[in-house]
Design a protein around this motif. Structure first.
Motif, PDB file in Angstrom:
ATOM      1  N   PRO A 152       0.837  -1.201   0.000  1.00 51.55           N
ATOM      2  CA  PRO A 152       0.000   0.000   0.000  1.00 51.55           C
ATOM      3  C   PRO A 152       0.875   1.256   0.000  1.00 51.55           C
ATOM      4  CG  PRO A 152      -0.856  -1.602   1.553  1.00 51.55           C
ATOM      5  CD  PRO A 152       0.462  -2.140   1.074  1.00 51.55           C
ATOM      6  N   GLY A 153       0.548   2.191  -0.881  1.00 51.61           N
ATOM      7  CA  GLY A 153       1.364   3.394  -1.046  1.00 51.61           C
ATOM      8  C   GLY A 153       2.469   3.239  -2.073  1.00 51.61           C
ATOM      9  N   GLY A 154       2.690   1.994  -2.532  1.00 47.14           N
ATOM     10  CA  GLY A 154       3.771   1.730  -3.478  1.00 47.14           C
ATOM     11  C   GLY A 154       3.411   2.119  -4.902  1.00 47.14           C
ATOM     12  N   LEU A 155       4.433   2.173  -5.737  1.00 46.82           N
ATOM     13  CA  LEU A 155       4.299   2.610  -7.127  1.00 46.82           C
ATOM     14  C   LEU A 155       4.627   1.482  -8.096  1.00 46.82           C
ATOM     15  CD1 LEU A 155       6.193   5.975  -6.697  1.00 46.82           C
ATOM     16  CD2 LEU A 155       3.835   5.854  -7.519  1.00 46.82           C
ATOM     17  N   VAL A 156       3.915   1.459  -9.213  1.00 45.77           N
ATOM     18  CA  VAL A 156       4.258   0.605 -10.352  1.00 45.77           C
ATOM     19  C   VAL A 156       4.522   1.514 -11.537  1.00 45.77           C
ATOM     20  CG1 VAL A 156       3.367  -1.058 -12.021  1.00 45.77           C
ATOM     21  CG2 VAL A 156       2.999  -1.443  -9.579  1.00 45.77           C
ATOM     22  N   CYS A 157       5.674   1.331 -12.169  1.00 46.02           N
ATOM     23  CA  CYS A 157       6.097   2.167 -13.296  1.00 46.02           C
ATOM     24  C   CYS A 157       6.342   1.270 -14.505  1.00 46.02           C
ATOM     25  CB  CYS A 157       7.360   2.937 -12.927  1.00 46.02           C
ATOM     26  SG  CYS A 157       8.040   3.944 -14.257  1.00 46.02           S
ATOM     27  N   LEU A 158       5.499   1.413 -15.528  1.00 46.76           N
ATOM     28  CA  LEU A 158       5.578   0.571 -16.707  1.00 46.76           C
ATOM     29  C   LEU A 158       5.845   1.399 -17.955  1.00 46.76           C
ATOM     30  CD1 LEU A 158       2.382  -1.609 -16.096  1.00 46.76           C
ATOM     31  CD2 LEU A 158       4.704  -2.035 -15.279  1.00 46.76           C
ATOM     32  N   VAL A 159       6.700   0.877 -18.826  1.00 40.17           N
ATOM     33  CA  VAL A 159       6.820   1.363 -20.199  1.00 40.17           C
ATOM     34  C   VAL A 159       6.703   0.131 -21.084  1.00 40.17           C
ATOM     35  CG1 VAL A 159       8.209   2.564 -21.909  1.00 40.17           C
ATOM     36  CG2 VAL A 159       8.319   3.283 -19.510  1.00 40.17           C
ATOM     37  N   ILE A 160       5.650   0.091 -21.907  1.00 42.94           N
ATOM     38  CA  ILE A 160       5.353  -1.098 -22.703  1.00 42.94           C
ATOM     39  C   ILE A 160       5.213  -0.696 -24.166  1.00 42.94           C
ATOM     40  CG2 ILE A 160       3.873  -3.110 -22.939  1.00 42.94           C
ATOM     41  CD1 ILE A 160       2.788  -2.590 -20.174  1.00 42.94           C
ATOM     42  N   ASN A 161       5.892  -1.422 -25.026  1.00 40.76           N
ATOM     43  CA  ASN A 161       5.795  -1.156 -26.466  1.00 40.76           C
ATOM     44  C   ASN A 161       4.550  -1.821 -27.043  1.00 40.76           C
ATOM     45  OD1 ASN A 161       8.287   0.368 -27.031  1.00 40.76           O
ATOM     46  ND2 ASN A 161       9.284  -1.483 -26.271  1.00 40.76           N
ATOM     47  N   THR A 162       3.836  -1.071 -27.876  1.00 41.52           N
ATOM     48  CA  THR A 162       2.632  -1.570 -28.536  1.00 41.52           C
ATOM     49  C   THR A 162       2.698  -1.245 -30.025  1.00 41.52           C
ATOM     50  OG1 THR A 162       1.380   0.486 -28.183  1.00 41.52           O
ATOM     51  CG2 THR A 162       1.273  -1.161 -26.435  1.00 41.52           C
ATOM     52  N   GLU A 163       1.911  -1.975 -30.802  1.00 46.76           N
ATOM     53  CA  GLU A 163       1.828  -1.730 -32.251  1.00 46.76           C
ATOM     54  C   GLU A 163       3.221  -1.652 -32.890  1.00 46.76           C
ATOM     55  OE1 GLU A 163      -0.834   1.510 -33.173  1.00 46.76           O
ATOM     56  OE2 GLU A 163      -2.333   0.815 -31.740  1.00 46.76           O
ATOM     57  N   VAL A 164       4.056  -2.606 -32.512  1.00 45.39           N
ATOM     58  CA  VAL A 164       5.442  -2.625 -32.994  1.00 45.39           C
ATOM     59  C   VAL A 164       5.482  -3.102 -34.449  1.00 45.39           C
ATOM     60  CG1 VAL A 164       7.746  -3.604 -32.653  1.00 45.39           C
ATOM     61  CG2 VAL A 164       6.288  -3.098 -30.669  1.00 45.39           C
ATOM     62  N   THR A 165       6.208  -2.357 -35.274  1.00 44.44           N
ATOM     63  CA  THR A 165       6.453  -2.768 -36.662  1.00 44.44           C
ATOM     64  C   THR A 165       7.945  -2.703 -36.933  1.00 44.44           C
ATOM     65  OG1 THR A 165       6.168  -0.510 -37.521  1.00 44.44           O
ATOM     66  CG2 THR A 165       4.208  -1.906 -37.446  1.00 44.44           C
ATOM     67  N   GLU A 166       8.405  -3.567 -37.853  1.00 42.38           N
ATOM     68  CA  GLU A 166       9.808  -3.567 -38.263  1.00 42.38           C
ATOM     69  C   GLU A 166       9.874  -3.495 -39.782  1.00 42.38           C
ATOM     70  OE1 GLU A 166      12.264  -6.576 -36.567  1.00 42.38           O
ATOM     71  OE2 GLU A 166      11.399  -6.373 -34.552  1.00 42.38           O
ATOM     72  N   ILE A 167      10.778  -2.657 -40.282  1.00 38.67           N
ATOM     73  CA  ILE A 167      10.930  -2.448 -41.724  1.00 38.67           C
ATOM     74  C   ILE A 167      12.387  -2.655 -42.111  1.00 38.67           C
ATOM     75  CG2 ILE A 167      10.703  -0.781 -43.611  1.00 38.67           C
ATOM     76  CD1 ILE A 167       8.530   0.608 -41.893  1.00 38.67           C
ATOM     77  N   ASP A 168      12.625  -3.477 -43.127  1.00 36.44           N
ATOM     78  CA  ASP A 168      13.964  -3.684 -43.675  1.00 36.44           C
ATOM     79  C   ASP A 168      14.368  -2.411 -44.412  1.00 36.44           C
ATOM     80  OD1 ASP A 168      16.118  -4.331 -45.450  1.00 36.44           O
ATOM     81  OD2 ASP A 168      15.580  -6.451 -45.316  1.00 36.44           O
ATOM     82  N   LEU A 169      15.411  -1.741 -43.930  1.00 45.66           N
ATOM     83  CA  LEU A 169      15.821  -0.459 -44.517  1.00 45.66           C
ATOM     84  C   LEU A 169      16.479  -0.627 -45.886  1.00 45.66           C
ATOM     85  CD1 LEU A 169      17.065   1.489 -41.375  1.00 45.66           C
ATOM     86  CD2 LEU A 169      15.040   1.963 -42.748  1.00 45.66           C
ATOM     87  N   HIS A 170      16.920  -1.826 -46.216  1.00 46.25           N
ATOM     88  CA  HIS A 170      17.481  -2.065 -47.557  1.00 46.25           C
ATOM     89  C   HIS A 170      16.398  -2.186 -48.613  1.00 46.25           C
ATOM     90  CE1 HIS A 170      21.657  -3.675 -46.123  1.00 46.25           C
ATOM     91  NE2 HIS A 170      21.674  -2.377 -46.336  1.00 46.25           N
TER      92      HIS A 170
END
Length: 238
Positions: A152-170
């Motif tokens: 009680p009184g404690g903190l939760v700190c989240l950073v979560i990646n969503t809608e991730v896409t990857e593109i081949d730069l070549h």
């Protein structure tokens, strides 16, 4: 090979190479500095005597080393959990370098395999790690464990990646994003809100980000909507 095993093998290669090429807190990579939101929470944690902190997916200490420095004087402890041996090995080295080895408590484990005991932690951090649990069902369980594990009184700190896409730069080709749980931003927020119902919302934002990374010698553009979500458990809640 199962898809999750394949993703984790690729992530291991990427992170092992990153940890070899780049030192903690030196310019040139995402290891350069801790997450700003984590730093913003440290004054609250420093007010607590003997604070217990949990960093899930700690890596080499990008966030846990500064947290350890902050809680060292009030006899705090930072439990650091990571799946990669290279991460834990480097974390131990950096904890000695920054003179916080007595504060850091490392565990070699994946997040879903680590037991979060009820009402054990004053501050729970998970930065770019929860999306790497094995399934959406597992994500729900881990979030629930985090909720129960916070005092009680404690903190939760989240950073979560969503809608991730990857593109081949070549080639400009869209690739299969190597992420285990790749939810829409909307769906991720609707996973979080019910778990932390009744908690005080401290910070919430969604920020589009882009990174240039390399996989097997191929330059990749990684795009994501990063969800920052910080909540505080109300006093009197179990």
């Amino acid at each position: 090979m199962k898809r999750v095993d394949m993703i984790r093998a690729e992530e291991k290669k990427y992170h092992d190479e990153c940890y070899k090429q780049h030192k903690l807190f030196e310019k040139g990579s995402w290891l350069y500095k801790p997450v700003q939101t984590v730093l913003e929470m440290l004054p609250k944690i420093k007010e607590i005597e003997n604070p217990n902190v949990l960093d899930l997916g700690s890596g080499v200490g990008r966030n846990s080393i500064p947290i350890a420095e902050a809680v060292k004087s009030n006899r705090g402890k930072v439990v650091c959990v990571d799946l990669l041996e290279s991460a834990i090995e480097n974390l131990l080295c950096y904890s000695k370098q920054f003179e916080v080895e007595q504060v850091i408590e490392p565990y070699l484990s994946d997040i879903e395999g680590f037991e979060i005991r009820e009402q054990s932690y004053d501050f729970v951090v998970a930065v770019s790690s929860l999306e790497h649990v094995s399934s959406e069902l597992t994500l729900k369980r881990v979030l629930t464990d985090m909720e129960k594990g916070t005092k009680p009184g404690g903190l939760v700190c989240l950073v979560i990646n969503t809608e991730v896409t990857e593109i081949d730069l070549h080639t400009g080709e869209s690739l299969d994003a190597l992420i285990e749980v790749n939810l829409s931003t909307y769906d991720m927020i609707h996973e979080l809100n019910p778990v932390f119902k009744g908690w005080k919302l401290v910070k919430h934002l969604v920020k589009p980000l882009e990174y240039n990374i390399e996989r097997n010698g191929v330059p990749i553009l990684l795009k994501t909507n990063a969800v920052t979500y910080v909540v505080q458990k109300q006093e009197g809640m179990s």
